[in-house]
Design a protein around this motif. Sequence first.
Motif, PDB file in Angstrom:
ATOM      1  N   ASN A 201       5.618   0.522  35.734  1.00 21.45           N
ATOM      2  CA  ASN A 201       5.643  -0.334  36.928  1.00 21.45           C
ATOM      3  C   ASN A 201       4.631   0.124  37.967  1.00 21.45           C
ATOM      4  O   ASN A 201       3.948  -0.703  38.602  1.00 21.45           O
ATOM      5  CB  ASN A 201       7.045  -0.346  37.533  1.00 21.45           C
ATOM      6  CG  ASN A 201       8.031  -1.124  36.672  1.00 21.45           C
ATOM      7  OD1 ASN A 201       7.650  -2.017  35.913  1.00 21.45           O
ATOM      8  ND2 ASN A 201       9.301  -0.772  36.776  1.00 21.45           N
ATOM      9  N   VAL A 202       4.495   1.437  38.158  1.00 17.61           N
ATOM     10  CA  VAL A 202       3.518   1.939  39.131  1.00 17.61           C
ATOM     11  C   VAL A 202       2.097   1.653  38.674  1.00 17.61           C
ATOM     12  O   VAL A 202       1.236   1.205  39.460  1.00 17.61           O
ATOM     13  CB  VAL A 202       3.733   3.447  39.357  1.00 17.61           C
ATOM     14  CG1 VAL A 202       2.596   4.046  40.194  1.00 17.61           C
ATOM     15  CG2 VAL A 202       5.054   3.694  40.061  1.00 17.61           C
ATOM     16  N   LEU A 203       1.810   1.890  37.384  1.00 12.84           N
ATOM     17  CA  LEU A 203       0.462   1.633  36.874  1.00 12.84           C
ATOM     18  C   LEU A 203       0.109   0.155  36.926  1.00 12.84           C
ATOM     19  O   LEU A 203      -1.043  -0.212  37.235  1.00 12.84           O
ATOM     20  CB  LEU A 203       0.347   2.150  35.439  1.00 12.84           C
ATOM     21  CG  LEU A 203       0.443   3.670  35.249  1.00 12.84           C
ATOM     22  CD1 LEU A 203       0.370   4.032  33.781  1.00 12.84           C
ATOM     23  CD2 LEU A 203      -0.662   4.383  36.029  1.00 12.84           C
ATOM     24  N   MET A 204       1.063  -0.712  36.649  1.00 10.97           N
ATOM     25  CA  MET A 204       0.798  -2.159  36.703  1.00 10.97           C
ATOM     26  C   MET A 204       0.642  -2.630  38.139  1.00 10.97           C
ATOM     27  O   MET A 204      -0.181  -3.511  38.430  1.00 10.97           O
ATOM     28  CB  MET A 204       1.924  -2.918  35.996  1.00 10.97           C
ATOM     29  CG  MET A 204       1.970  -2.685  34.495  1.00 10.97           C
ATOM     30  SD  MET A 204       3.344  -3.531  33.680  1.00 10.97           S
ATOM     31  CE  MET A 204       2.880  -5.244  33.930  1.00 10.97           C
ATOM     32  N   SER A 205       1.410  -2.090  39.058  1.00 11.57           N
ATOM     33  CA  SER A 205       1.273  -2.481  40.468  1.00 11.57           C
ATOM     34  C   SER A 205      -0.054  -2.026  41.056  1.00 11.57           C
ATOM     35  O   SER A 205      -0.601  -2.681  41.952  1.00 11.57           O
ATOM     36  CB  SER A 205       2.427  -1.906  41.278  1.00 11.57           C
ATOM     37  OG  SER A 205       2.400  -0.481  41.246  1.00 11.57           O
ATOM     38  N   LEU A 206      -0.599  -0.908  40.555  1.00 13.99           N
ATOM     39  CA  LEU A 206      -1.904  -0.440  41.020  1.00 13.99           C
ATOM     40  C   LEU A 206      -3.056  -1.132  40.308  1.00 13.99           C
ATOM     41  O   LEU A 206      -4.219  -0.920  40.670  1.00 13.99           O
ATOM     42  CB  LEU A 206      -2.022   1.075  40.817  1.00 13.99           C
ATOM     43  CG  LEU A 206      -1.072   1.940  41.649  1.00 13.99           C
ATOM     44  CD1 LEU A 206      -1.231   3.421  41.283  1.00 13.99           C
ATOM     45  CD2 LEU A 206      -1.314   1.736  43.150  1.00 13.99           C
ATOM     46  N   GLY A 207      -2.790  -1.964  39.327  1.00 14.74           N
ATOM     47  CA  GLY A 207      -3.824  -2.676  38.605  1.00 14.74           C
ATOM     48  C   GLY A 207      -4.542  -1.847  37.570  1.00 14.74           C
ATOM     49  O   GLY A 207      -5.580  -2.271  37.049  1.00 14.74           O
ATOM     50  N   ILE A 208      -4.013  -0.678  37.246  1.00 16.27           N
ATOM     51  CA  ILE A 208      -4.663   0.179  36.244  1.00 16.27           C
ATOM     52  C   ILE A 208      -4.448  -0.380  34.846  1.00 16.27           C
ATOM     53  O   ILE A 208      -5.363  -0.333  34.006  1.00 16.27           O
ATOM     54  CB  ILE A 208      -4.127   1.618  36.353  1.00 16.27           C
ATOM     55  CG1 ILE A 208      -4.429   2.188  37.743  1.00 16.27           C
ATOM     56  CG2 ILE A 208      -4.723   2.512  35.270  1.00 16.27           C
ATOM     57  CD1 ILE A 208      -3.867   3.573  37.971  1.00 16.27           C
TER      58      ILE A 208
END
Length: 279
Positions: A189-196
């Motif tokens: 979820n954190v990686l997807m929210s940062l667009g990575i």
Amino acid sequence: MAARTYRSSGSRRRGPRASGLTTPWAPLWQLFYRFGPPRWSAYVRDHWIGKPLVTLVPMTWLLLFFVVPFIIVFGISFSQSILAIPPYEPLWSWVDDKVLALRLHLGNYNYLFTDSLYISSYLYSVKVAAVSTFLCLLLGYPMAYGIARSTPTVRSLFLMLVILPFWTSFLLRVYAWIGLLKNNGVINNVLMSLGIIHEPITMMQTDFAVYIGIVYSYLPFMILPLYSNLEKHDRTLLEAAADLGSRPWKAFMRITLPLSMPGIVAARSWCSSRRWANT
């Protein structure tokens, strides 16, 4: 007066022996005094109350809960499986109430070394134990070195943080990683929210998750033996090396690392054996 003083001084010197001779245990006291080894109390302390008594409790514990169960399981491995309780035949039995018959079956070992499932499982366990031990050493050595070189106040805080996970159940600590590594977990979820990343990364039920769980669970078992070894090093050796013009990394490779090898061997043996048993 001088003679009286001499007699009183002599009575003080031989007071314990004289008092022992007036007790009901006088014959036994004389026997120990005459035929016992010199310095009887020192002999008893060095040979009976020292290391043997200190190691008696852990050695008894290992004998009862490690050696004896191992012997029992080793004996069961030579028996034949049956559908009963217990699910194996006894190794020995009486024939005509006169002859003791011993029956050993090697079929279990033949199946163990010929079945590909057991061979692949064994090799996978060896690989996981070796890789996870290397990762624990790679992470644990700098941490143990930093704790050993810190001030006493900060050192106590760091040691408490290393030991703190043991206050929580092992299963709870391992299951907590599921919420971090699953497809809709915290990391994805954190990686997807940062667009990575644009879609979740599969981390559960992979070798990566296995290594994460094992290294996290057994990293303290690597840090504590290493800290115990590094904390005893004589720092004047490093000062002498610096005075002679040695660079810090060279002094570390020539002094600190060789002196810490016993700690590395102890920590590696402890961690690899526990990981091998759990993989």
